[in-house]
Design a protein around this motif. Structure first.
Motif, short mmCIF file in Angstrom:
data_model
loop_
_atom_site.label_atom_id
_atom_site.label_comp_id
_atom_site.label_asym_id
_atom_site.label_seq_id
_atom_site.Cartn_x
_atom_site.Cartn_y
_atom_site.Cartn_z
N LEU A 69 0.17 -1.41 0.24
CA LEU A 69 0.32 -0.07 0.25
C LEU A 69 1.31 1.39 0.05
O LEU A 69 1.95 1.38 0.76
N GLU A 70 0.55 2.32 -0.69
CA GLU A 70 1.46 3.66 -0.65
C GLU A 70 0.52 4.32 0.01
O GLU A 70 -1.06 4.91 -0.18
N PRO A 71 0.61 4.99 1.68
CA PRO A 71 -0.65 5.87 2.06
C PRO A 71 -0.29 7.13 1.59
O PRO A 71 0.27 7.89 0.99
N ASP A 72 -1.77 7.72 1.22
CA ASP A 72 -2.58 9.15 0.49
C ASP A 72 -1.85 10.18 2.08
O ASP A 72 -1.59 10.24 2.86
N LYS A 73 0.23 10.59 1.03
CA LYS A 73 0.18 12.06 2.20
C LYS A 73 -0.49 12.31 2.45
O LYS A 73 -0.56 14.13 3.56
N GLN A 74 -1.63 12.95 1.28
CA GLN A 74 -3.17 14.59 2.17
C GLN A 74 -3.40 13.63 3.14
O GLN A 74 -4.06 14.76 4.34
N VAL A 75 -4.23 12.76 3.18
CA VAL A 75 -4.64 12.12 4.25
C VAL A 75 -3.73 11.99 5.43
O VAL A 75 -4.33 12.48 6.55
N LEU A 76 -2.31 11.47 5.50
CA LEU A 76 -1.26 11.60 6.66
C LEU A 76 -1.31 13.22 6.98
O LEU A 76 -1.15 12.79 8.27
N SER A 77 -1.35 14.77 6.96
CA SER A 77 -1.14 15.35 6.54
C SER A 77 -2.75 16.27 7.38
O SER A 77 -2.41 17.02 8.26
N LEU A 78 -3.32 15.24 7.44
CA LEU A 78 -4.45 16.01 8.03
C LEU A 78 -4.35 15.10 10.07
O LEU A 78 -5.67 16.36 11.09
N PHE A 79 -2.98 14.24 10.40
CA PHE A 79 -3.14 13.95 11.77
C PHE A 79 -2.02 14.88 12.04
O PHE A 79 -1.36 14.59 11.62
N PRO A 80 -2.00 15.31 13.21
CA PRO A 80 -0.29 15.52 14.20
C PRO A 80 0.46 14.03 14.28
O PRO A 80 -0.76 13.09 14.58
N ALA A 81 1.32 14.15 13.83
CA ALA A 81 2.27 13.35 13.79
C ALA A 81 2.53 12.34 15.23
O ALA A 81 2.97 11.65 15.97
N ARG A 82 2.91 13.65 16.15
CA ARG A 82 2.80 12.95 17.42
C ARG A 82 1.78 11.73 18.33
O ARG A 82 2.72 11.09 18.90
N LEU A 83 0.28 13.04 17.38
CA LEU A 83 -0.18 11.45 18.06
C LEU A 83 -1.24 10.24 17.46
O LEU A 83 -0.79 9.11 18.28
N LEU A 84 0.16 10.35 16.49
CA LEU A 84 0.32 9.10 15.66
C LEU A 84 1.14 8.15 16.07
O LEU A 84 0.71 7.21 15.96
N LEU A 85 2.10 8.85 16.46
CA LEU A 85 2.85 8.00 16.61
C LEU A 85 2.74 7.46 17.90
O LEU A 85 3.69 6.18 18.63
N ARG A 86 2.52 8.50 18.72
CA ARG A 86 1.98 8.23 20.17
C ARG A 86 1.13 6.41 20.34
O ARG A 86 1.92 5.67 21.14
#
Length: 577
Positions: A69-86
């Motif tokens: 799969l290739e994650p959608d960069k635009q979708v990825l940018s909608l969320f704070p990175a620190r919450l995703l990583l946490r």
């Protein structure tokens, strides 16, 4: 992995025993899940992937192979990175007004609920192994994304622009900020874990690029786009760690950092040079307690290994190892010293830098600032009653002269030289101003070497291309011999290679070669004479590794010179099969 493996709405039909324990208020552990699944999966070896696939079937949740799969960069940018990583959540794509989010924790819903509340978007969980999620996060979000995300939110942190000049009013505070410290630590830790030999921080007009040199090749590291804003603070943090002048931005500076990770010590040499768009940083990673191989593990052919062990028993003379920077010369010399490191010999080295600490060996660090040069240190070593001397590098005429004199007065001297091949070392010493008769009488042997990348065992494939057949004919390899090509997989970061091996060219100073030195003969004539005596060239030794399936023909060609690649070179008398 999973802290809960069952939903109360389904547990009565699927796992009644576990449901009863949940009602009793007990939190279910991964051990509980493993025990149940092992009983119900016929004793199969239990892996995280197997558990997640079972959960996906039981609860009707999709299972995703993130490699495909290739994650959608635009979708990825909608969320704070620190919450995703946490919470280890990786948004993948938008389907039917829902966003698919990869997770390995199906029933730990706090993270998904938090993202829903924060963004107001409809989210749909998709199961994937935690290791795959972490790997893709690092690739898509960039190293230190959570740290940079935190810095963006901290309005009290002011990053000083390079154009302000001087030290800047808040640059010290910015460099000591916990988030900047954490980011630099993350970069160092990541590079060490990936076996990198160098870290490059390169400033450009609109980006700060980070690259690691892994197996001799630079590989770009994904970083958050906004990292450019924090470039001065990141460089300042490196300066603080290296004990350099944080206010000096116009002149090059050199320093060193010592770090410890997982009980392993790493010595980091730091070089900072002003560039057009800021200061560039290169950090060389030297693993202090790396395990040295024995001579038999260097990968030498039978002839070269026997020659090495023979010269190690000589009472005096010079043995040179040649090759470009980063070709493993020092590692080979340290391995040789380890072979003769005993209570009966006094071994003294003078190096810049000291790459490994050898127990029982007296090691001196060159210090240009204090006046301790190779030549001055070598003179002092001779008064220290040594049996064996290692000179890190012969850089000038003075060092060369002293090394030759040391060998003539009863010492066994090892050193390195920058030449393309073994024969070139003889003429290089003469060009440096050493008299030919001194070279002829003192030099015992020269070892030239290069490093070639080793094919990844997980993904290498048989190479039956027309190019491969043409190379076989060119290098005298049997048409029936199996050769391999690089492919690339997750294990090797899609490079097709993992690790490196050395190829060698050993030249003994025979009587005939000593006579050629006295006559100031050309490098080509010395080389041909050595080959008639049985010397195997770098290209021919590389051919051996190709036939053994260790590396590719292209890899050998990339590190050997043209005169070694001709068909006549392959067919020369005495060449190794």
């Amino acid at each position: 992995m999973l802290t809960e493996i069952v939903s109360p709405t389904r547990a009565d039909s699927v796992l009644p025993e576990l449901l009863a324990r949940m009602i009793a208020g007990r939190q279910l552990t991964t051990t509980d899940a493993r025990s149940y699944l092992k009983q119900n999966l016929g004793g199969e070896a239990l892996t995280e992937e197997l558990v997640l696939r079972w959960l996906a079937r039981e609860y009707g949740v999709p299972y995703a192979k993130l490699d495909e799969l290739e994650p959608d960069k635009q979708v990825l940018s909608l969320f704070p990175a620190r919450l995703l990583l946490r919470d280890e959540l990786l948004p993948l794509r938008r389907i039917d007004n829902q966003i698919e989010v990869a997770t390995s924790r199906l029933f730990a819903t706090q993270g998904l609920d938090g993202l829903k509340t924060l963004t107001g978007l409809r989210l749909r969980p998709v199961l994937a192994p935690s290791e795959a999620i972490q790997r893709e996060m690092k690739k898509r979000l960039g190293i230190g994304a959570d740290t940079i995300d935190t810095l963006d939110e901290e309005s009290d942190l002011q990053v000083v622009d390079d154009n302000l000049g001087g030290g800047g009013n808040n640059l010290d505070e910015a460099a000591e900020d916990a988030s900047i410290i954490r980011f630099v630590n993350q970069v160092l830790k990541d590079a060490i874990e990936l076996r990198a030999s160098d870290i490059h921080l390169e400033p450009f007009e609109d980006e700060l690029r980070i690259r690691y040199r892994i197996d001799g090749v630079l590989q770009e590291v994904p970083v958050p786009a906004q990292i450019k804003r924090f470039q001065p603070a990141i460089v300042a943090r490196v300066k603080i760690l290296s004990h350099l002048n944080i206010a000096e931005k116009r002149l090059p500076q050199d320093g060193r950092i010592k770090v410890r990770i997982d009980a392993a010590e790493v010595d980091i040499r730091v070089s900072i040079i002003p560039m057009l768009h800021g200061e560039a940083v290169v950090m060389r990673l030297l693993r202090q307690n790396a395990t040295l191989k024995g001579a038999s593990e260097l990968g030498m052919n039978v002839r070269e290994l026997a020659s090495l062990r023979r010269v190690l028993q000589l009472p005096h003379g010079i043995v040179l190892v040649t090759g470009p920077t980063g070709s493993g010369k020092t590692s080979t010399l340290y391995t040789a010293l380890q072979e003769i490191n005993d209570a009966e010999r006094k071994i003294v080295t003078i190096e810049d830098p000291i790459e490994y600490q050898l127990k029982g060996v007296n090691q001196i660090q060159v210090s240009e600032k204090s006046g301790l040069t190779f030549a001055r240190g070598l003179r002092s070593i001779l008064r220290h009653d040594p049996d064996v001397i290692l000179v890190g590098e012969i850089r000038d005429q003075e060092t060369a002269q002293i090394a030759v004199q040391a060998s003539l007065t009863g010492h066994l001297v090892f050193s390195t030289l920058h030449t393309n091949d073994a024969a070139g070392a003889l003429t290089r010493l003469v060009d440096m101003g050493v008299e030919p008769y001194l070279v002829a009488s003192s030099l015992e042997a020269v070892l030239a070497q290069r490093l070639v990348r080793v094919l990844c065992r997980q993904c290498k494939a048989v190479d039956e291309s027309p190019t491969a057949h043409a190379y076989k004919a060119r290098f005298g390899i049997s048409p029936e011999a199996v050769t391999y090509r690089s492919v690339g997989c997750r294990e090797c970061r899609n490079t097709g290679f993992h690790g490196r091996r050395a190829i060698f060219e050993w030249m003994d100073s025979s009587t005939e070669i000593r006579q050629l030195i006295l006559k100031n003969a050309s490098t080509d004539l010395i080389r041909e004479t050595a080959r008639r005596a049985g010397m195997t060239t770098l290209a021919e030794d590389g051919r051996r590794l190709v036939q053994e399936g260790v590396t590719t023909i292209e890899e050998v060609l990339s590190v050997t010179t043209m005169h070694e690649e001709t068909p006549t070179a392959v067919a020369a008398p005495g060449a190794a099969e």
